[in-house]
Write a protein that holds these residues in place. Structure first.
Motif, short mmCIF file in Angstrom:
data_model
loop_
_atom_site.label_atom_id
_atom_site.label_comp_id
_atom_site.label_asym_id
_atom_site.label_seq_id
_atom_site.Cartn_x
_atom_site.Cartn_y
_atom_site.Cartn_z
N ARG A 407 0.86 -1.06 -0.01
CA ARG A 407 0.28 0.04 -0.06
C ARG A 407 0.80 1.38 -0.03
O ARG A 407 0.46 2.37 0.44
CB ARG A 407 -1.07 0.07 1.28
N LEU A 408 2.18 1.07 -0.63
CA LEU A 408 2.93 2.30 -0.62
C LEU A 408 2.58 3.14 -2.09
O LEU A 408 2.41 2.48 -3.06
CB LEU A 408 4.39 1.85 -0.79
N PRO A 409 2.10 4.37 -1.64
CA PRO A 409 1.60 5.07 -2.86
C PRO A 409 2.52 5.11 -4.20
O PRO A 409 1.83 4.74 -5.39
CB PRO A 409 1.58 6.40 -2.44
N LEU A 410 3.66 5.06 -4.03
CA LEU A 410 4.73 4.93 -5.28
C LEU A 410 4.63 3.82 -6.06
O LEU A 410 4.38 3.49 -7.20
CB LEU A 410 6.17 5.29 -4.84
N ALA A 411 4.51 2.52 -5.28
CA ALA A 411 4.41 1.27 -5.79
C ALA A 411 3.00 0.91 -6.24
O ALA A 411 2.82 0.51 -7.43
CB ALA A 411 4.51 0.22 -4.61
N VAL A 412 1.83 1.52 -5.57
CA VAL A 412 0.60 1.50 -6.18
C VAL A 412 0.65 2.18 -7.51
O VAL A 412 -0.07 1.68 -8.72
CB VAL A 412 -0.54 1.87 -5.29
N HIS A 413 1.06 3.46 -7.53
CA HIS A 413 0.98 4.28 -8.88
C HIS A 413 1.85 3.54 -10.06
O HIS A 413 1.54 3.51 -11.17
CB HIS A 413 1.70 5.59 -8.67
N ILE A 414 2.94 2.81 -9.72
CA ILE A 414 3.87 2.29 -10.75
C ILE A 414 3.14 1.11 -11.17
O ILE A 414 2.75 0.75 -12.54
CB ILE A 414 5.10 1.68 -10.33
N VAL A 415 2.30 0.09 -10.28
CA VAL A 415 1.66 -0.82 -10.89
C VAL A 415 0.22 -0.47 -11.88
O VAL A 415 -0.02 -1.08 -12.93
CB VAL A 415 1.19 -1.81 -9.51
N ALA A 416 -0.19 0.66 -11.28
CA ALA A 416 -1.63 1.03 -12.19
C ALA A 416 -1.18 1.61 -13.28
O ALA A 416 -1.65 1.40 -14.51
CB ALA A 416 -2.21 2.08 -11.13
N ALA A 417 -0.07 2.35 -13.31
CA ALA A 417 0.30 2.86 -14.48
C ALA A 417 0.78 1.89 -15.62
O ALA A 417 0.44 1.98 -16.92
CB ALA A 417 1.68 3.76 -14.40
N LYS A 418 1.44 0.77 -15.07
CA LYS A 418 2.25 -0.30 -15.87
C LYS A 418 0.81 -1.05 -16.47
O LYS A 418 0.76 -1.42 -17.72
CB LYS A 418 2.69 -1.38 -15.16
#
Length: 928
Positions: A407-418
């Protein structure tokens, strides 16, 4: 610390003046102790108040008192390297006070005092320009013009040789005054540009709208957002600029939140926003000198007019901001020293800071801590980037993705962008790729965004020892840990290791998870940080070093578990240990455990279990089985059956793989004892018999007697009382030869209780008196258990007063030790005394509480005893139907656990009840 305590004792200070309090020590100033740094800062505060009120003499007196507290380098003792941030902060405060004191003295014409105070000071701090300018002025105004010029030239030469720079504005201004031979007191900085009458910049000044763009997919952080906006948008206060500091680990969205806050404040700070990335965690952070240069040029100062010195740049910057409404966004600050020169001087402006470090010393700051997102917020962020329909179509996969991202925002953003770039991928496919921990960090990268790079930014700023600790913390498989494990991991004293750990906390690579003010601080790594730590371990730590660190930590845990066991049981009793050599344990760690061994055990239970499992998996069978056996008493007293079983099962596998019969016998003894405690006698007895055989094969007579005495407990409950009494009789000489006082006291007490059940009270008393004498020779758990048996004996003889007294004293002992089983038995005794004394209502209340406790600790044998007393209470109150219901339930429980001796008592009690009538049965309430 020992030397300091000795000194305090010699001067008559009370012992409680210094107490151990995690993570170090606490000094109680209530006993009249004076602390120099507290007095120094108090003098600063009071002096500032008198300056503001115009009473310069009082202010000067306080400043001089504060300066006299300095008698050498600050924090120069052991561990001083780890205290450098505090050292720098205190030295900066000292320098600032010295300069303020000299300013007041100059204003009052006290030139000789300034010369006396600053002559040595400028030698100790040769590169500080302002004190040298003050000394020049004092020399000149006291008639020593030549000395003032000599000081300037020597300073110019020093700065050129050491720094390659020329003297700054203060010194150059004093040179002009001295050369003009016109004493004056004004020291205004050179004017670099002229402000317009409206307070705005001159025409041609660049736009001050420097914020990065706001993110449309911003979610969550509502509380932090509103708090920051409210703090920064307060009415103009000319005394101080409000500061909000957004703090959090890498990847938690600090910059995103700060930019969003700044855009919200667009209409409040109408003269613009200044933005700079200070690069505080990088290998090349932006210096305050360079940042001020950028800001001054942005504010319209011509390049050649930007002052050279940091002090002059900062003074000019404050002057330019004095009447403007400007918001400063200082992104990625490394420490407070990087910020202070950039802070405005008045409340017309505000400052918004982001940092991975808690910047608690920044004046007028409101700190906002960011953590990971909640599950709903993470799902919402996925929806903003991917589209709500795509997320709602696979809710379980979306939830799994959020957890894999920690639930780290950066990680969530990366997965969503991918996923947004790959519309043919399902969320389930992305989750499957992230499920493998070995490739998870590889997966968390997309178009220049990378979790690993964010973590590396924090990692590269660490000192070598902190990097080593960061790697070795990956060896721990427990969910959280205490600071003491860092000592054996690094093979250094625990107080030094704690300073290294604090560096990891400051870098936000390790989180503090215990509540504020807790005596036992706990730490944890975020899941993704731990994966990065594992990578660092595999890349930077040889296998031999890993093994040695894990062995030291497990061996230290074994020593501490042994200490806790001895404290609880009064000595090293009822345990067979391995014969491996144990390393010495840091005395400070021992002191912490000795203060409250059961509290230590509760906090570090997961560490004990995980290290035992790791030792077993690495074929460190001697270490594993000893740690399991040593912790058995602690598992038992707190009824942690899962840990008890897990440690013993893995140790059993390890000893069998290594052909270690002695270790196998000890583990079987522990497993048999576990099933005895669970009242699974048919499972326990074969394990205990096999333990006896193996101990006999290796010639371990003490171990064999320990297994035999436990097997006899099963015999007793299953109705083989003669066999049990004989086994205990045979055990006693062996236990006596081994010096096992606890085991002897147990055997004597069990013998007494069995004789009492057989109606042989006089024989029971003889055995019980022997147990009492034995238990009195050591301070342990048996003291309360013997008191319980004394209460049972008095109760059997009808001496209710003596029974009540013994049960009460037993309850005091068991409560103090945290012995829940003993406390439950004492409550049972007190309830039974109440019933037989005619206080049946109070007796039932106590007995119902004891029944609930027995169920909570999963002790059916104790529950059976409670049921007998409760049935007696209801019968005495003329409710034989209630009594029959309880006795019937108890008889069923006896059959279920195979307690033949208890079944006889329930059967006899049921037979003694008057026959029930049908109408009575119909009137009874339904019971579960």
């Amino acid at each position: 610390m020992s030397a300091l305590r000795g000194t305090l004792r010699r001067v008559g200070a009370p012992q409680e003046i210094i107490t151990t309090r995690r993570p170090g020590y606490e000094l109680d100033v209530a006993h009249g102790v004076r602390v120099d740094v507290v007095d120094f800062r108090a003098a600063q505060r009071e002096a500032r108040g008198f300056v503001e009120s115009g009473d310069l003499q009082r202010a000067l007196s306080l400043m001089e008192a504060g300066l006299r507290l300095w008698r050498g380098p600050v924090l120069s003792g052991p561990g001083s390297q780890a205290r450098q941030p505090e050292t720098r902060r205190l030295e900066e405060e000292y320098i600032a006070l010295r300069e303020s004191c000299s300013d007041i003295q100059l204003g009052l014409g006290m030139h000789e005092e300034v010369i006396a105070g600053l002559s040595a000071f400028v030698e100790e701090h040769p590169l500080l320009e302002r004190p040298r300018a003050q000394l020049m002025r004092a020399l000149f105004e006291s008639g020593r013009r030549a000395d003032a010029l000599e000081l300037y030239h020597s300073t110019a030469e020093l700065l050129r040789e050491e720094l390659g720079v020329v003297p700054g504005g203060d010194l150059q201004h004093m040179l002009e005054v001295v050369l003009a031979e016109s004493p004056e007191t004004s020291r205004k900085p050179p004017v670099a540009f002229r402000a317009s009458p409206s307070g705005g910049p001159e025409p041609g000044v660049p736009s001050l709208r420097q914020l990065p763009g706001d993110l449309p997919e911003f979610v969550g952080r509502e509380e932090e957002l509103e708090t920051a906006v409210a703090h920064l948008a307060r009415p103009e206060d000319v005394r101080a600029a409000p500061v909000a500091v957004v703090v959090g680990p890498g990847g938690t969205g600090k910059t995103t939140l700060a930019v969003h806050i700044a855009h919200r404040l667009h209409d409040v700070y109408t003269d613009g926003q200044l933005y700079v990335n200070l690069g505080g965690m990088s290998g090349n952070p932006l210096s305050p000198h360079e940042a001020l240069g950028r800001f001054l040029r942005d504010l319209g100062v011509a390049g050649q007019a930007v002052p050279d010195s940091l002090d002059d740049r900062s003074a000019l910057f404050r002057s330019l901001l004095a009447k403007r409404r400007i918001l400063l966004v200082l992104d990625n600050a490394g420490d407070a020293g990087q910020l202070r020169p950039l802070l405005p001087g008045t409340g017309s402006c505000a400052v918004l800071v982001t940092s991975r470090v808690r910047l608690t010393s920044v004046p007028h700051a409101r700190v906002l801590e960011l953590d990971v997102l909640g599950q709903d917020q993470a799902r919402q962020l996925f929806g903003r980037i991917l589209g709500a329909d795509r997320v709602s179509a696979e809710p379980e996969a979306a939830a799994a993705l959020a957890e894999y991202c920690g639930r780290l925002p950066l990680a969530v953003h990366i997965v969503a962008a991918k996923l947004a770039s790959k519309p043919h991928w399902s969320l389930r496919k992305a989750a499957a790729r992230l499920a493998d921990e070995r490739r998870r960090l590889d997966e968390l990268a997309h178009e220049g965004l990378e979790v690993r790079s964010s973590l590396e930014l924090s990692h590269q700023g660490l000192e070598p020892q902190a990097r080593r600790l960061f790697r070795r913390l990956a060896l721990l498989e427990a969910g959280d840990f205490a600071e003491w494990v860092c000592g054996p991991l690094l093979d250094i004293p625990v107080d030094e290791a704690e300073e290294v750990l604090e560096e990891l906390v400051d870098a936000r690579l390790v989180d503090v998870v215990s509540p504020p003010g807790s005596d036992r601080t706990r730490y944890r790594m975020h899941d993704l940080v731990r994966l990065f730590s594992v990578e660092c371990l595999e890349e930077g730590e040889p296998q031999a070093a890993r093994t040695a660190a894990l062995q030291r930590t497990a061996a230290t845990t074994l020593a501490l578990a042994g200490l806790a066991h001895r404290k609880v049981c009064g000595g090293d009793f009822t345990v067979i240990h391995s014969r491996s050599v144990r390393p010495p344990v840091d005395a400070d760690i021992v002191e912490r455990v000795a203060a409250d061994p059961l509290a230590w055990y509760e906090a570090d239970r997961t560490t004990i279990t995980s290290l035992c499992v790791q030792a077993a998996e690495h074929d460190e069978d001697e270490l594993a089985w000893d740690l399991a056996a040593t912790s058995r008493c602690l598992f038992s007293i707190r009824f942690h059956f899962d840990d008890w079983q897990r440690t013993h099962e893995v140790s059993l596998d390890a000893t069998r793989r290594q052909g270690n019969k002695r270790g196998e016998a000890s583990v079987l003894l522990g497993l048999g004892d576990l099933h005895l405690t669970r009242r699974a006698y048919d499972v326990a007895l074969p394990l205990l018999r096999r333990s006896q055989e193996l101990f006999g094969e290796v010639g371990e007579h003490h171990g064999r007697a320990l297994a035999q005495r436990k097997a006899a407990c099963a015999d007793r409950v299953q109705g083989r009382t003669a066999e049990a009494l004989e086994s205990w009789r045979l055990c006693l000489p062996v236990l006596e030869e081994a010096g096992d006082l606890e085991a002897q006291a147990q055997v004597l007490r069990w013998t007494a209780q069995t004789l009492l059940e057989l109606g042989r009270a006089d024989e029971a008393e003889t055995s019980l008196l022997a147990a009492e004498r034995m238990a009195a020779s050591f301070a342990g758990r048996s003291a309360g258990q013997v008191r319980l048996a004394r209460g049972d004996l008095a109760l059997s003889r009808g001496d209710l007063a003596a029974a009540d007294e013994n049960y009460r004293r037993a309850l005091e002992v068991t409560d103090r030790l945290g012995d829940r089983s003993g406390s439950c038995a004492a409550l049972l005794g007190l309830g039974t005394v109440d019933v037989r004394s005619g206080r049946t209502a109070r007796g039932r209340e106590r007995l119902e509480k004891a029944r609930a406790d027995a169920r909570a600790i999963q002790d059916p044998l104790l529950e059976l005893e409670v049921l007998l007393s409760l049935a007696d209470a209801w019968e005495r109150d003329g409710e034989p139907g209630e009594a029959r219901s309880l006795l019937t339930r108890g008889a069923e429980l006896c059959r279920r656990i195979g307690a033949a001796s208890r079944l006889e008592r329930f059967t006899a009690a049921l037979s003694a009840l008057p026959p029930s009538r049908p109408e009575q049965r119909a009137a009874l309430p339904a019971r579960p």
